[in-house]
Write an enzyme that holds these catalytic residues in place. Structure first.
Site, PDB file in Angstrom:
ATOM      1  CD  GLU A  35     -10.298  -0.822  -5.945  1.00  0.00           C
ATOM      2  OE1 GLU A  35      -9.416   0.048  -5.896  1.00  0.00           O
ATOM      3  OE2 GLU A  35     -10.935  -1.175  -4.952  1.00  0.00           O
ATOM      4  CG  HIS A  90      -6.838  -2.703  -5.534  1.00  0.00           C
ATOM      5  ND1 HIS A  90      -8.015  -2.833  -4.841  1.00  0.00           N
ATOM      6  CD2 HIS A  90      -6.667  -3.869  -6.206  1.00  0.00           C
ATOM      7  CE1 HIS A  90      -8.537  -4.030  -5.071  1.00  0.00           C
ATOM      8  NE2 HIS A  90      -7.737  -4.686  -5.894  1.00  0.00           N
ATOM      9  CD  GLU A  91      -6.867   1.791  -4.014  1.00  0.00           C
ATOM     10  OE1 GLU A  91      -5.706   1.369  -4.003  1.00  0.00           O
ATOM     11  OE2 GLU A  91      -7.808   1.171  -3.486  1.00  0.00           O
ATOM     12  CD  GLU A  97     -12.326  -1.216  -1.709  1.00  0.00           C
ATOM     13  OE1 GLU A  97     -11.494  -2.133  -1.627  1.00  0.00           O
ATOM     14  OE2 GLU A  97     -12.017  -0.045  -1.962  1.00  0.00           O
ATOM     15  CD  GLU A 135      -2.605   1.532   0.034  1.00  0.00           C
ATOM     16  OE1 GLU A 135      -3.378   0.664  -0.376  1.00  0.00           O
ATOM     17  OE2 GLU A 135      -2.411   2.629  -0.573  1.00  0.00           O
TER      18      GLU A 135
HETATM   19 CA    CA Z   1     -10.060   0.595  -3.504  1.00  0.00          CA
END
Ligand code: CA
Length: 667
Positions: free
Chosen positions: A469, A450-451, A475, A382
């Site tokens: 994603e 993701h993002e 989520e 992350e």
């Molecule tokens: Ca997300």
């Protein structure tokens, strides 16, 4: 003799579907002649138009750019040369929704040069396919060394007819994680692509881009009436694209179908990307995975170090035991590292470590335990969108995974702007996401973004881009008002046209009894099963907690359903209402079917003519139990078996927000 000189030239121009109308006008047709692009220099300005059969799709529209200093690269041109060619090949996807893909198009390349002082050259490449058209700009190296600043793109798409556009907004806080809405094209503001339109002409259209490299993403803005214009996502200083000497834009793509379902089995975006550049891809095979993940989203665990920390060595070993016991081989663990805080998702330059484990988590021990049980760990980085921090550590982080024998990494970019400064979709973000993808390949890592920036088909060139994603996923059901039931019947026709999605399906306890009060999945458990067929991705999560799968007969479907396909057929679908998709397993004779509906209950009659007509199959049917819908007994799945042949059809009842998943096993 003369005949022989003339005839081949005539044949050639018919064969490649190109013809010259006058000195400054050319027409390019697709191999079957249905899709046509007309190019014309009108008062020294390049214009293009698109038609499908007798239907005008795009009326003459603008092309070109505005450069720094108000220099106009959209007019004052003359044509220097025109080249045409044809191309036809069938290539094999290493893994995918279809194994063999035909790439068949006719091409027209127009070289333009400005007459004024800078004598700038600009090349426009057009391709006409049977499933749509595309064009891109190439600014070739010119005589002088130069820095190019694109301040605006002038390309417009003048739609002949209005239509119902399925849109999400561009340049907002939550990037592309919005619910699609429908509105007339004539009322749109600035929207992201893919933008899918049900045209009043009866055609289904989707606007997107392909092969986006070292350029800004294209969004679309309505400028007047039914005219859309390219609006490139800018840098923080307002410049749209900055390059040295030369640039190649992404392909501006228009997929054209007689009905919306045709768009889903169009492979035009992939075909406009370069062939595989990776020498070694043996480290990746499609898979399904569990995760220490949903627990954090529903508040059972925390991402950060606490007495409810999800990523502990103890939990990891329990999840590995469960994964192995059920016969699966992959596990994602989020929050394994240092740097997580309760405010980790807020817009701030968070400092995550990509090498140091959290206090209660021993990465090497967990990997070793997984190895013993045949369970591979999926890494997680992350970044919190702090790329200054990430780029300093990424080599060490990837090297650590490589040393431990890990071959997949999920990389998150939570935050409204990269480095709290640049938009994800701008040229800075485009270059960052490509840089990391290439770097991951050096370390034999498959990437799950993701993002991220939107997908423009780069998985053809870098197959280690396995999924992303880039939309509103499961989520949101854990902690927001959730995704309404129609969301899942919209995204196959919109977001999923760009590529695989890590939606993270498979919630069995759709009421999320262990979660936040009032938060839940707005659909049935049988619908969750059907998503493994209606959504394509080479890796699919089984997102629920182990205790919600334990002992459930429906888990058998997740064991059986593959994530790699020989072929895909969309049997029927109406955007926002329902979709029925059938896919053939790449590694067996089995077919799988998923059908889902929006909030309305529906009876579906499925012809099984896609099955092998010489075979008999056992249909293993996972349906909404009698009386089941979103609010009545939504987690109950009725499982039945039936012997069927290709000449049969199946009557299926879907409850409101329900679905059915079927395995057709050849017997
Ligand atoms: Ca997300």
């Amino acid at each position: 003799m003369k005949k022989y000189l003339v005839l081949p030239a005539v044949l050639l121009s018919i064969a490649i579907g190109y013809s010259q109308k006058n000195k400054n006008a050319y027409e390019l047709a697709s191999p079957n002649g249905q899709n046509k692009i007309k190019f014309e220099l009108v008062k020294n300005a390049p214009k293009y138009a698109v038609s499908h059969g007798k239907t005008e799709v795009i009326t003459p529209s603008d092309m070109g750019f505005l450069l720094k200093g108000n220099e106009n690269l959209s007019t004052d041109f003359e044509i220097k040369s025109v080249k045409n060619s044809t191309f036809d090949e069938t290539w094999e996807q290493l893994w995918g929704e279809k194994k063999n893909i035909r790439n068949h198009y006719n091409q027209l390349v127009v070289e333009l040069q400005q007459k004024g002082k800078n004598k700038r050259k600009l090349e426009i490449q057009f391709r006409a396919f049977d499933d749509g058209v595309a064009f891109r700009y190439v600014y070739p190296k010119q005589n002088v060394k130069d820095s190019i600043f694109i301040m605006d793109e002038k390309t417009t798409f003048n739609l002949k007819e209005d239509g119902k556009a399925w849109w999400i907004p561009a340049n907002r806080e939550n990037r592309d994680e919005y619910l699609f809405k429908d509105a007339p094209v004539s009322t749109l503001d600035t929207v992201l692509t893919p933008l899918t339109i049900e045209s009043k002409s009866g055609l289904a259209l989707s606007f997107h881009e392909a092969n986006l490299v070292d350029f800004a993403s294209m969004t679309l803005v309505n400028t007047s009436g039914t005219q859309l214009k390219s609006d490139l996502v800018p840098w923080s200083d307002g410049v749209k694209v900055r390059v040295k000497d030369t640039f190649t834009s992404s392909w501006r793509t228009i997929q054209i179908g007689e009905k919306p379902a045709d768009l889903i089995t169009s492979y035009l975006i992939l075909n406009l990307n370069e062939p595989n550049k990776l020498k070694n891809t043996s480290y990746f095979k499609p898979y399904k995975y569990f995760g220490i993940w949903w627990g954090m989203h529903i508040g059972k665990y925390t991402f950060w170090e606490s007495d409810k920390q999800g990523a502990t060595t103890k939990h990891a070993e329990e999840y590995i035991d469960f994964t192995a016991k059920e016969g699966f081989h992959h596990l994602l663990i989020e929050g394994w590292n240092k740097g997580w805080t309760p405010a980790w998702y807020e817009n701030k330059m968070h400092m995550f470590s990509f090498t140091k484990s959290a206090d209660n988590f021993d990465l090497e021990k967990v990997v070793e335990y997984g190895n013993k049980k045949g369970v591979a760990l999926i890494g997680y980085h992350e970044t919190g969108s702090n790329l200054i921090n990430y780029l300093k550590e990424v080599d060490e982080g990837f090297a650590l995974y490589k040393k431990l024998g890990m071959h997949s990494v999920k990389i998150g970019h939570v935050g409204s702007k990269l480095n709290m400064k640049e938009m994800h979709f701008g040229q800075f973000g485009v270059n960052y996401f490509r840089y990391i993808l290439e770097k991951a390949a050096e370390y034999d890592l498959a990437v799950l973004y993701h993002e991220s920036i939107k997908d423009t088909g780069e998985r053809r060139t870098f197959p280690n881009m396995v999924s992303r994603e880039a939309a509103r996923g499961q989520e949101y059901n854990a902690w927001s008002e959730g995704n309404p039931p129609n969301h899942l019947t919209i995204i196959p026709f919109t977001r999923l046209l760009s590529g695989p999605m890590d939606f993270t399906p498979g919630i069995f306890d759709v009421e999320v009894k262990q979660g936040y009060p009032g938060k839940r999945v707005h659909g049935t458990a049988a619908q969750q099963l059907a998503l493994y067929v209606t959504i394509y991705a080479p890796i699919q999560m089984m997102a629920d907690l182990p205790e919600n799968y334990e002992g459930k007969p429906a888990l058998q479907f997740l064991k059986d359903v593959p994530t790699d396909w020989e072929d895909t057929k969309v049997l029927e679908g109406k955007i926002g209402e329902y979709i029925t998709t059938a896919r053939k397993d790449r590694n067996s004779a089995d077919w799988f079917l998923g059908t889902i509906t929006n909030e309305k209950a529906r009876d579906v009659n499925v012809s099984l003519s896609f099955l092998d007509s010489n075979a008999t199959y056992e249909a293993q049917i996972y349906a909404d139990a009698a009386g089941t819908d979103e609010t009545h007994n939504p987690s109950e799945v009725a499982i039945s078996k039936k012997t069927v042949k290709a000449s049969d059809s199946l009557q299926l009842h879907l409850g409101g927000a329900g679905g059915t998943a079927i395995r057709f096993k050849k017997i």
